[in-house]
Design an enzyme around this catalytic site. Structure first.
Site, short mmCIF file in Angstrom:
data_model
loop_
_atom_site.label_atom_id
_atom_site.label_comp_id
_atom_site.label_asym_id
_atom_site.label_seq_id
_atom_site.Cartn_x
_atom_site.Cartn_y
_atom_site.Cartn_z
N THR A 28 -40.34 60.16 0.06
CA THR A 28 -40.00 59.25 1.15
C THR A 28 -41.25 58.55 1.67
O THR A 28 -41.17 57.43 2.19
CB THR A 28 -39.29 60.01 2.28
OG1 THR A 28 -38.19 60.73 1.74
CG2 THR A 28 -38.77 59.05 3.35
N TYR B 210 -41.04 72.39 -4.66
CA TYR B 210 -40.03 71.34 -4.49
C TYR B 210 -39.17 71.31 -5.75
O TYR B 210 -39.62 70.86 -6.80
CB TYR B 210 -40.73 70.01 -4.24
CG TYR B 210 -39.85 68.85 -3.87
CD1 TYR B 210 -38.49 68.98 -3.63
CD2 TYR B 210 -40.41 67.58 -3.73
CE1 TYR B 210 -37.70 67.90 -3.28
CE2 TYR B 210 -39.64 66.48 -3.36
CZ TYR B 210 -38.29 66.65 -3.15
OH TYR B 210 -37.52 65.58 -2.80
N LYS C 231 -38.42 73.72 -1.04
CA LYS C 231 -37.59 72.59 -0.63
C LYS C 231 -36.53 72.45 -1.72
O LYS C 231 -36.84 72.09 -2.85
CB LYS C 231 -38.40 71.30 -0.47
CG LYS C 231 -37.53 70.11 -0.06
CD LYS C 231 -38.32 68.81 0.02
CE LYS C 231 -37.39 67.66 0.36
NZ LYS C 231 -38.09 66.35 0.38
N VAL D 14 -36.16 69.87 5.20
CA VAL D 14 -37.15 68.80 5.08
C VAL D 14 -36.32 67.54 4.95
O VAL D 14 -35.76 67.26 3.89
CB VAL D 14 -38.09 68.99 3.89
CG1 VAL D 14 -39.06 67.81 3.80
CG2 VAL D 14 -38.86 70.30 4.00
#
Length: 286
Positions: free
Chosen positions: A46, A134, A162, A202
């Site tokens: 992001t 992640y 995540k 998150v």
């Protein structure tokens, strides 16, 4: 370790596409002070990490740490498809004020699970910072398999995940058998994952509804499942607009710009939000 509600923060740019470090500091202060988030993840997807340089990534970490480092946790996205490069970014993040690392599965190369495990261990060994792994096979083409996560959980600096795998059965098993903190990386799954032992999120939509996410989790913690469900359902239009129409970075920057907050344009190859999306966002936020 990092709190419940973390935001995957955008990287503000000037109209010319350069880093807006003052804007990054203002946005970070807003997220911590007004949206009440527990932590910020900078230089993630992001945050348009694929299109920022290593030097720019270091500048963002340093600027955000100077602005809010005494009030919140700052994690830095450092994952690449090169173990050496990832280690270099981890060292830089540690030097410039990060409190933790977000390390994505090596993408494109499609390594074996042995390669994936070795990558994460080398990165965790190279830094003194705690790390979230992640797991997002939809982008990387490689999942972190359950047995790999079980082994990696034994590393003292690998503290959580995540989770964007969207496999609640596999996730539930790892939660049950390890001490890893699981954060939902899918905004629509924050409450479902929390209900099976996750610790938070998150989030991308947390830029604009961080307080609402916290209130949803508070309701669940207080045993008010009906209120938690009501709040989850109230978030669905925002999640739909920001996470399903166009890339999340595009949509959330458009929302922030509508709200007068620092965001600016996106960098190519991302394209700016379409008029249709902007009108949908206006109906929600303006």
């Amino acid at each position: 370790m990092f709190g419940r509600v973390l935001v995957a923060m955008v990287t503000p740019f000037t109209p010319d596409g350069d880093l807006d470090l003052k804007g990054a500091q203002e946005l970070a202060a807003h997220l911590v002070g007004k949206q009440g988030v527990d932590g910020l993840v900078v230089n993630g997807t992001t945050g348009e990490a694929p299109t920022t340089t290593d030097a720019e990534k270091a500048q963002v970490i340093k600027a955000v740490a100077e602005a809010v480092g005494d009030r919140t946790q700052i994690l830095a996205g450092v994952g690449t498809n090169s173990t050496r490069h990832t280690i270099e970014l981890a060292h830089s993040a540690e030097q410039h004020g990060a409190d933790g690392l977000l390390v994505v599965t090596p993408y494109y190369s499609k390594p074996t699970q042995e390669g994936v495990e070795n990558h994460f261990r080398q990165v965790a060994d190279a830094s003194g910072l705690p790390a979230l792994l992640y797991d997002i096979p939809g982008r990387t083409a490689t999942a972190i398999e359950t047995e790999t996560l079980l082994r990696l959980s034994e590393h003292p600096r690998i503290v959580g995940v995540k989770d964007c795998k969207v496999d609640l059965l596999a996730t539930a098993r790892v939660i049950a058998e390890t001490g890893l903190d699981f954060y939902s990386g899918n905004d629509e799954l924050i409450l479902p994952l929390y209900s099976i032992g996750g610790v938070g999120t998150v989030s991308t939509v947390g830029h604009v509804v961080g307080n609402e996410i916290k209130a949803m989790l508070d309701a669940y913690d207080e045993g008010d499942n009906k209120e938690a469900l009501r709040r989850h359902q109230a978030l669905l239009p925002v999640i739909t607009a920001i996470m399903t129409r166009e890339p999340g970075a595009v949509a959330v920057k458009a929302a922030l710009n509508l709200l007068g907050l620092p965001a600016g344009p996106v960098r190519e190859p991302l394209a700016e939000a379409t008029p249709k999306l902007i009108n949908e966002l206006k109906a929600l936020f303006v």
